[in-house]
Scaffold this motif. Structure first.
Motif, PDB file in Angstrom:
ATOM      1  N   LYS A 265       0.817  -1.215   0.000  1.00 13.18           N
ATOM      2  CA  LYS A 265       0.000   0.000   0.000  1.00 13.18           C
ATOM      3  C   LYS A 265       0.853   1.268   0.000  1.00 13.18           C
ATOM      4  CE  LYS A 265      -3.807  -0.252   2.134  1.00 13.18           C
ATOM      5  NZ  LYS A 265      -4.858  -0.370   3.175  1.00 13.18           N
ATOM      6  N   PRO A 266       1.857   1.419   0.888  1.00 11.62           N
ATOM      7  CA  PRO A 266       2.713   2.625   0.792  1.00 11.62           C
ATOM      8  C   PRO A 266       3.520   2.672  -0.493  1.00 11.62           C
ATOM      9  CG  PRO A 266       3.559   1.095   2.449  1.00 11.62           C
ATOM     10  CD  PRO A 266       2.208   0.602   2.063  1.00 11.62           C
ATOM     11  N   LEU A 267       3.858   1.502  -1.058  1.00  9.21           N
ATOM     12  CA  LEU A 267       4.558   1.491  -2.341  1.00  9.21           C
ATOM     13  C   LEU A 267       3.675   2.070  -3.433  1.00  9.21           C
ATOM     14  CD1 LEU A 267       6.873   0.625  -4.232  1.00  9.21           C
ATOM     15  CD2 LEU A 267       5.794  -1.639  -4.342  1.00  9.21           C
ATOM     16  N   LEU A 268       2.408   1.675  -3.468  1.00 12.14           N
ATOM     17  CA  LEU A 268       1.477   2.196  -4.470  1.00 12.14           C
ATOM     18  C   LEU A 268       1.303   3.696  -4.320  1.00 12.14           C
ATOM     19  CD1 LEU A 268      -0.696   1.828  -6.666  1.00 12.14           C
ATOM     20  CD2 LEU A 268      -2.319   1.283  -4.837  1.00 12.14           C
ATOM     21  N   LEU A 269       1.107   4.165  -3.100  1.00  9.79           N
ATOM     22  CA  LEU A 269       0.940   5.601  -2.870  1.00  9.79           C
ATOM     23  C   LEU A 269       2.220   6.363  -3.219  1.00  9.79           C
ATOM     24  CD1 LEU A 269      -1.005   5.503   0.522  1.00  9.79           C
ATOM     25  CD2 LEU A 269      -1.938   5.816  -1.783  1.00  9.79           C
ATOM     26  N   GLY A 270       3.369   5.778  -2.918  1.00 12.16           N
ATOM     27  CA  GLY A 270       4.628   6.441  -3.245  1.00 12.16           C
ATOM     28  C   GLY A 270       4.849   6.545  -4.734  1.00 12.16           C
ATOM     29  N   VAL A 271       4.495   5.491  -5.473  1.00  9.70           N
ATOM     30  CA  VAL A 271       4.639   5.527  -6.936  1.00  9.70           C
ATOM     31  C   VAL A 271       3.721   6.589  -7.531  1.00  9.70           C
ATOM     32  CG1 VAL A 271       4.105   4.210  -9.019  1.00  9.70           C
ATOM     33  CG2 VAL A 271       5.476   3.174  -7.220  1.00  9.70           C
ATOM     34  N   LEU A 272       2.489   6.672  -7.033  1.00  8.56           N
ATOM     35  CA  LEU A 272       1.567   7.698  -7.525  1.00  8.56           C
ATOM     36  C   LEU A 272       2.094   9.095  -7.211  1.00  8.56           C
ATOM     37  CD1 LEU A 272      -1.164   8.498  -8.766  1.00  8.56           C
ATOM     38  CD2 LEU A 272      -2.173   8.260  -6.495  1.00  8.56           C
ATOM     39  N   ALA A 273       2.614   9.296  -6.009  1.00 14.39           N
ATOM     40  CA  ALA A 273       3.171  10.606  -5.641  1.00 14.39           C
ATOM     41  C   ALA A 273       4.380  10.950  -6.499  1.00 14.39           C
ATOM     42  CB  ALA A 273       3.556  10.608  -4.161  1.00 14.39           C
ATOM     43  N   LEU A 274       5.207   9.959  -6.802  1.00 15.79           N
ATOM     44  CA  LEU A 274       6.373  10.204  -7.653  1.00 15.79           C
ATOM     45  C   LEU A 274       5.950  10.655  -9.044  1.00 15.79           C
ATOM     46  CD1 LEU A 274       9.463  10.023  -7.956  1.00 15.79           C
ATOM     47  CD2 LEU A 274       9.159   7.632  -8.641  1.00 15.79           C
ATOM     48  N   TYR A 275       4.931   9.997  -9.600  1.00 14.71           N
ATOM     49  CA  TYR A 275       4.448  10.405 -10.919  1.00 14.71           C
ATOM     50  C   TYR A 275       3.853  11.806 -10.882  1.00 14.71           C
ATOM     51  CZ  TYR A 275       1.273  10.911 -14.823  1.00 14.71           C
ATOM     52  OH  TYR A 275       0.598  11.411 -15.922  1.00 14.71           O
ATOM     53  N   LEU A 276       3.082  12.121  -9.852  1.00 11.15           N
ATOM     54  CA  LEU A 276       2.465  13.444  -9.773  1.00 11.15           C
ATOM     55  C   LEU A 276       3.518  14.537  -9.626  1.00 11.15           C
ATOM     56  CD1 LEU A 276      -0.690  12.782  -7.574  1.00 11.15           C
ATOM     57  CD2 LEU A 276      -0.538  13.036 -10.052  1.00 11.15           C
ATOM     58  N   CYS A 277       4.600  14.249  -8.912  1.00 13.49           N
ATOM     59  CA  CYS A 277       5.690  15.235  -8.817  1.00 13.49           C
ATOM     60  C   CYS A 277       6.297  15.496 -10.188  1.00 13.49           C
ATOM     61  CB  CYS A 277       6.751  14.734  -7.844  1.00 13.49           C
ATOM     62  SG  CYS A 277       6.245  14.767  -6.108  1.00 13.49           S
ATOM     63  N   ALA A 278       6.518  14.416 -10.957  1.00 15.26           N
ATOM     64  CA  ALA A 278       7.052  14.589 -12.309  1.00 15.26           C
ATOM     65  C   ALA A 278       6.073  15.347 -13.194  1.00 15.26           C
ATOM     66  CB  ALA A 278       7.368  13.221 -12.920  1.00 15.26           C
ATOM     67  N   LEU A 279       4.770  15.060 -13.054  1.00 18.61           N
ATOM     68  CA  LEU A 279       3.766  15.753 -13.864  1.00 18.61           C
ATOM     69  C   LEU A 279       3.690  17.233 -13.511  1.00 18.61           C
ATOM     70  CD1 LEU A 279       1.454  15.749 -15.904  1.00 18.61           C
ATOM     71  CD2 LEU A 279      -0.075  14.992 -14.067  1.00 18.61           C
ATOM     72  N   VAL A 280       3.748  17.571 -12.225  1.00 18.02           N
ATOM     73  CA  VAL A 280       3.712  18.980 -11.817  1.00 18.02           C
ATOM     74  C   VAL A 280       4.922  19.723 -12.375  1.00 18.02           C
ATOM     75  CG1 VAL A 280       3.899  20.515  -9.824  1.00 18.02           C
ATOM     76  CG2 VAL A 280       2.300  18.599  -9.773  1.00 18.02           C
ATOM     77  N   ALA A 281       6.093  19.093 -12.333  1.00 18.15           N
ATOM     78  CA  ALA A 281       7.286  19.728 -12.887  1.00 18.15           C
ATOM     79  C   ALA A 281       7.139  19.957 -14.389  1.00 18.15           C
ATOM     80  CB  ALA A 281       8.514  18.865 -12.594  1.00 18.15           C
ATOM     81  N   LEU A 282       6.581  18.978 -15.104  1.00 22.23           N
ATOM     82  CA  LEU A 282       6.383  19.134 -16.547  1.00 22.23           C
ATOM     83  C   LEU A 282       5.330  20.203 -16.851  1.00 22.23           C
ATOM     84  CD1 LEU A 282       6.448  15.384 -17.631  1.00 22.23           C
ATOM     85  CD2 LEU A 282       8.163  17.126 -18.162  1.00 22.23           C
ATOM     86  N   LEU A 283       4.278  20.261 -16.043  1.00 24.51           N
ATOM     87  CA  LEU A 283       3.266  21.312 -16.240  1.00 24.51           C
ATOM     88  C   LEU A 283       3.856  22.695 -16.032  1.00 24.51           C
ATOM     89  CD1 LEU A 283       0.212  19.663 -14.444  1.00 24.51           C
ATOM     90  CD2 LEU A 283       0.323  20.309 -16.861  1.00 24.51           C
ATOM     91  N   ALA A 284       4.687  22.841 -15.010  1.00 19.75           N
ATOM     92  CA  ALA A 284       5.324  24.136 -14.766  1.00 19.75           C
ATOM     93  C   ALA A 284       6.245  24.511 -15.921  1.00 19.75           C
ATOM     94  CB  ALA A 284       6.099  24.096 -13.453  1.00 19.75           C
ATOM     95  N   LEU A 285       7.004  23.540 -16.427  1.00 17.73           N
ATOM     96  CA  LEU A 285       7.919  23.807 -17.539  1.00 17.73           C
ATOM     97  C   LEU A 285       7.149  24.180 -18.803  1.00 17.73           C
ATOM     98  CD1 LEU A 285      10.769  23.782 -18.780  1.00 17.73           C
ATOM     99  CD2 LEU A 285      10.474  21.316 -19.160  1.00 17.73           C
ATOM    100  N   CYS A 286       6.137  23.405 -19.144  1.00 16.87           N
ATOM    101  CA  CYS A 286       5.368  23.680 -20.358  1.00 16.87           C
ATOM    102  C   CYS A 286       4.604  24.995 -20.250  1.00 16.87           C
ATOM    103  CB  CYS A 286       4.399  22.530 -20.626  1.00 16.87           C
ATOM    104  SG  CYS A 286       5.193  20.966 -21.031  1.00 16.87           S
TER     105      CYS A 286
END
Length: 399
Positions: A265-286
């Motif tokens: 369960k924490p692995l799943l939540l951590g993977v989702l949080a990792l992806y969202l961090c990458a997405l937020v960074a890409l949204l800010a860049l774009c």
């Protein structure tokens, strides 16, 4: 230890009724529907001649014969409703211990022992999917550049061609690797995904045009969110790969289904949080490059929704994502339709809910609320289904 023979009479239901396709190498036939597992019956008490484990092996004959390690048997038993409490009635501390005995009692040729499947490496993924993951982002960047450099009718042609190219690139990228879903399970979900992305591109502009009667909004394109979502295909694939590898390692280290669920369960939540961090960074860049709003919350919610839906489909749970994606797409479409329908005589009240939301939080609040609620529903579902050992019995989509 007595040798198990398979020529005896089989139990009621036979192997065909067990494991919803897991008896056959954990693959489900096309069009099959996952059904709720039925709990394993308790072993008969009394009468020392009764061997409950042998009876259980008769029930899951094909699974035991084809399993290459005890982990496959444990995952298959769990998918059929066997819990650690059930295993205790078979005089075992957990399902893993019960699976080990079942695996050891399967008759095999001693000269040709079965080879155990090696654990997938944590790095160096094979199949070239890591390179193909960059294709949707590259095609979308080229399409956005073409749209911003053209005007009038050529702009529509470039936008249509770019959308088609990105869709094909995304299809190619997801046909291999850790986000590849079984054949026959992408139809409805894929259609709703395209609809949600189309709203991310055009929806806010259409909503503003309908509420303010401004025709310029009809041609307003929010390219930054779509470009960021296309670029986030690469981190999504890597996060799915990380989840698959780490989950299978936790199967080996766990000593019970509850222990495995608590560790995943924490692995799943951590993977989702990792992806969202990458997405937020890409949204800010774009957003900075394209001079658009930096991090629209609706795009973040949409990214979480799409990743969770894909993960559930990959691991054998396609029904709930299709329903939730369809409900989200229809809700956004209904919001737009109510705004334009309110222009009809006597129908002005239809736009009151959407107008209230947009006046309070802006037009981006509609996709944020819709996709956010949908993503939360899928997250709750994922924490119940993707924490099962049977969902990670075999690395998904790796070729």
């Amino acid at each position: 230890m007595s040798e198990l023979r398979w020529d005896g009479p089989e139990m009621s239901g036979g192997p065909e009724c067990g494991l919803s396709g897991l008896d056959h190498g954990f693959s489900r036939p096309e069009g099959s529907v996952r059904t709720s597992p039925e709990p394993e019956p308790a072993p008969a008490s009394g009468g020392g001649a009764v061997d409950p484990v042998k009876a259980l092996m008769h029930r899951h004959r094909v699974l035991c014969e084809r399993a290459v390690d005890p982990l496959e048997i444990a995952a298959g038993l769990e998918a059929h409703g066997v819990t650690d409490r059930t295993a205790a009635r078979f005089r075992h501390r957990d399902v893993f211990s019960l699976a080990e005995e079942m695996y050891a009692r399967v008759p095999r040729d001693p000269e040709t022992p079965p080879e155990r499947r090696p654990m997938p490496p944590a790095s160096a993924p094979s199949g070239g999917w890591a390179v193909l993951a960059l294709l949707p982002g590259a095609l979308c960047a080229a399409a956005v550049s073409g749209v911003r450099l053209t005007h009038g009718q050529p702009r529509l042609v470039v936008a249509a061609a770019g959308a088609l190219a990105v869709a094909l690139g995304l299809r190619v990228a997801l046909r291999r690797g850790p986000l590849r879903v079984p054949l026959g399970t992408t139809g409805r979900g894929g259609t709703w995904t395209c609809w949600l992305i189309a709203y991310a591109l055009l929806g806010d502009g259409l909503l503003v045009a309908g509420l303010t009667d401004d025709p310029d909004g009809l041609w307003s394109l929010a390219t930054a969110p779509v470009l960021a979502l296309a670029l986030s295909c690469a981190p999504a694939l890597w996060c799915a790969h990380l989840l698959s590898v780490r989950a299978r390692r936790k199967i080996v280290a766990s000593r019970g289904l509850a222990d495995f669920a608590d560790s995943v369960k924490p692995l799943l939540l951590g993977v989702l949080a990792l992806y969202l961090c990458a997405l937020v960074a890409l949204l800010a860049l774009c957003g900075t490059v394209l001079d658009e709003p930096a991090v629209p919350a609706g795009a973040v919610a949409l990214g979480a929704l799409l990743l969770l839906a894909r993960l559930l489909g990959v691991h054998g749970f396609p029904h709930a994502p299709a329903v939730v994606l369809g409900a989200a797409a229809l809700t956004e479409t209904g919001a737009l339709a109510s705004v334009f329908a309110s222009r009809l005589p006597g129908c002005s009240l239809l736009a009151v809910p959407v107008r209230t939301v947009t006046d309070t939080w802006g037009p981006g609040a509609v996709p944020t609320l819709v996709c956010g609620i949908a993503a939360l529903l899928l997250l709750v579902h994922a924490t119940r289904t993707l924490t099962r050992a049977s969902a990670h019995a075999r690395p998904p989509g790796v070729t």
